[in-house]
Scaffold this motif. Structure first.
Motif, short mmCIF file in Angstrom:
data_model
loop_
_atom_site.label_atom_id
_atom_site.label_comp_id
_atom_site.label_asym_id
_atom_site.label_seq_id
_atom_site.Cartn_x
_atom_site.Cartn_y
_atom_site.Cartn_z
N TYR A 111 0.83 -1.20 0.00
CA TYR A 111 0.00 0.00 0.00
C TYR A 111 0.87 1.26 0.00
N ALA A 112 1.98 1.22 0.75
CA ALA A 112 2.90 2.36 0.75
C ALA A 112 3.49 2.58 -0.64
N ALA A 113 3.81 1.49 -1.33
CA ALA A 113 4.33 1.60 -2.70
C ALA A 113 3.28 2.22 -3.62
N PHE A 114 2.03 1.84 -3.44
CA PHE A 114 0.96 2.44 -4.24
C PHE A 114 0.85 3.93 -3.94
N GLN A 115 0.94 4.30 -2.68
CA GLN A 115 0.88 5.72 -2.31
C GLN A 115 2.02 6.50 -2.97
N ARG A 116 3.21 5.91 -2.98
CA ARG A 116 4.35 6.58 -3.62
C ARG A 116 4.13 6.71 -5.12
N SER A 117 3.45 5.73 -5.72
CA SER A 117 3.17 5.80 -7.16
C SER A 117 2.23 6.96 -7.49
N LEU A 118 1.48 7.42 -6.48
CA LEU A 118 0.61 8.58 -6.66
C LEU A 118 1.35 9.89 -6.44
N GLY A 119 2.63 9.78 -6.06
CA GLY A 119 3.43 10.97 -5.83
C GLY A 119 3.51 11.38 -4.37
N TYR A 120 2.97 10.55 -3.47
CA TYR A 120 2.97 10.88 -2.05
C TYR A 120 4.33 10.55 -1.42
N THR A 121 4.67 11.28 -0.38
CA THR A 121 5.90 11.03 0.37
C THR A 121 5.61 11.20 1.86
N GLY A 122 6.56 10.81 2.69
CA GLY A 122 6.44 11.03 4.13
C GLY A 122 5.21 10.37 4.71
N LEU A 123 4.48 11.12 5.56
CA LEU A 123 3.29 10.59 6.22
C LEU A 123 2.24 10.12 5.23
N ASP A 124 2.19 10.76 4.07
CA ASP A 124 1.19 10.41 3.07
C ASP A 124 1.50 9.09 2.37
N ALA A 125 2.68 8.53 2.64
CA ALA A 125 3.06 7.24 2.05
C ALA A 125 3.51 6.29 3.16
N ASN A 126 2.73 6.28 4.25
CA ASN A 126 3.11 5.46 5.41
C ASN A 126 2.46 4.07 5.42
N GLY A 127 1.74 3.74 4.33
CA GLY A 127 1.10 2.43 4.25
C GLY A 127 -0.23 2.36 4.95
N LEU A 128 -0.64 3.47 5.58
CA LEU A 128 -1.94 3.54 6.25
C LEU A 128 -2.93 4.20 5.29
N PRO A 129 -4.00 3.53 4.91
CA PRO A 129 -4.92 4.08 3.91
C PRO A 129 -5.53 5.41 4.32
N GLY A 130 -5.50 6.36 3.39
CA GLY A 130 -6.20 7.62 3.55
C GLY A 130 -7.35 7.66 2.56
N VAL A 131 -8.25 8.62 2.71
CA VAL A 131 -9.42 8.68 1.84
C VAL A 131 -9.03 8.78 0.37
N THR A 132 -8.10 9.67 0.04
CA THR A 132 -7.75 9.92 -1.35
C THR A 132 -7.11 8.69 -2.00
N SER A 133 -6.13 8.09 -1.32
CA SER A 133 -5.45 6.93 -1.91
C SER A 133 -6.37 5.73 -1.96
N LEU A 134 -7.18 5.54 -0.92
CA LEU A 134 -8.08 4.38 -0.89
C LEU A 134 -9.13 4.48 -2.00
N THR A 135 -9.60 5.70 -2.25
CA THR A 135 -10.58 5.91 -3.32
C THR A 135 -9.94 5.70 -4.68
N ALA A 136 -8.71 6.22 -4.85
CA ALA A 136 -8.01 6.07 -6.13
C ALA A 136 -7.73 4.60 -6.43
N LEU A 137 -7.33 3.86 -5.41
CA LEU A 137 -7.04 2.43 -5.59
C LEU A 137 -8.30 1.67 -6.00
N GLY A 138 -9.43 2.07 -5.47
CA GLY A 138 -10.67 1.32 -5.72
C GLY A 138 -11.47 1.77 -6.91
N GLN A 139 -10.94 2.69 -7.70
CA GLN A 139 -11.70 3.19 -8.84
C GLN A 139 -12.15 2.04 -9.75
N GLY A 140 -13.47 1.92 -9.90
CA GLY A 140 -14.02 0.87 -10.75
C GLY A 140 -14.07 -0.49 -10.08
#
Length: 296
Positions: A111-140
């Motif tokens: 999940y952290a790798a997926f967050q980094r693929s979205l351009g996130y770093t630091g706390l935003d790429a800590n492997g803990l799902p946030g609303v934005t990344s979780l929604t982006a991952l689940g598109q469709g």
């Protein structure tokens, strides 16, 4: 005789007319049924058919599962975690053998790798799902329910906290009937080496206990636990620090990795310290801030 023939002819013409009208109605219904649905109708139908991912359950599993000594899954989280893992696998971030409904270290890393693929770093790429990344991952693939947001950052007692944490502290104060004062806040990377990184992210505070009796300190820790903190009374024999109460807001999506580990340990009956000792705080039913709000 002529009258009977006329009556029979009239009846025949009436039946014919009814048949024609019935045919027209049938043809209209058939034509309507044959009309393809609009794109909006298709989209709505697709959205309705998608499974749901409960964000509260998923984030909780991401904190607890990596701390377990075995592969026991967090109750109520299996289906949501499985949907997230399937989405990670489909995007090439997670091996199929880890798609099992258990949010362990492999899923956290994926999940952290997926967050980094979205351009996130630091706390935003800590492997803990946030609303934005979780929604982006689940598109469709899925929709996100029971969303959690840390909220904007603000100042309290000269320290930074997020809105969710502030609201939790305010409710704990209401339960206690008196105000609390912070001795350390959140988003303080490297600010206090004795905290082992727990205050680097959001959701974590230390409460000043100067002048409090032992009974009052315990009451404060209990109130903090009631509203959704993993909270412990800390004393100088445990580390290089004065008496204080350490509190980490369960399911805060800005928790540092170290704070995530503490909240996971709390659910497993531990004290949140490096010695992995037994929980020495008041034992009450554990719940998150969102669960507390729904029950009050």
């Amino acid at each position: 005789m002529a009258s009977a023939i006329k009556t029979r002819n009239a009846a025949t013409r009436l039946l014919a007319a009814v048949a024609v009208l019935s045919g027209l109605v049938l043809s209209t219904a058939q034509a309507h049924a044959a009309t393809p649905p609009s794109s909006a109708e298709v989209s709505a139908a697709t959205t309705t058919a998608l499974p749901e991912v409960d964000m509260e359950a998923t984030v909780l599993a991401a904190q607890i599962d990596p701390r377990r000594p075995d592969s026991t899954q967090t109750p109520g989280a299996h289906d949501s975690v499985l949907a997230v893992e399937q989405a990670l696998q489909a995007r090439g971030f997670l091996d199929a053998r880890w798609v099992d409904g258990y949010f362990g270290t492999s899923t956290t890393a994926a999940y952290a790798a997926f967050q980094r693929s979205l351009g996130y770093t630091g706390l935003d790429a800590n492997g803990l799902p946030g609303v934005t990344s979780l929604t982006a991952l689940g598109q469709g693939r899925y929709t996100v329910t029971h969303q959690i947001r840390a909220g904007a950052r603000l100042q309290r007692d000269g320290y930074t906290v997020d809105t969710r944490t502030q609201n939790m502290l305010t409710e704990a104060e209401r339960l206690l009937g008196f105000s609390l004062t912070l001795s350390q806040g959140s988003y303080n990377p490297g600010g206090d080496p004795t905290s082992a990184g727990t205050h680097d992210g959001g959701g974590v505070v230390d409460i000043n206990v100067d002048g409090m009796s032992s009974t009052t300190r315990t009451a404060v820790a209990k109130a903090l636990r009631q509203v959704g903190f993993a909270a412990w009374v800390r004393n100088p024999t445990q580390g290089d620090w004065p008496w204080h109460i350490h509190a980490a807001a369960i399911n805060d999506t800005d928790l540092s990795t170290q704070a995530q580990n503490q909240t996971g340990d709390y659910y497993l009956g531990l004290n949140g310290l490096a010695n992995h000792g037994a929980d020495d705080g008041p034992r009450i039913p554990i719940q998150t801030w969102e669960q507390y709000q729904r029950s009050h």
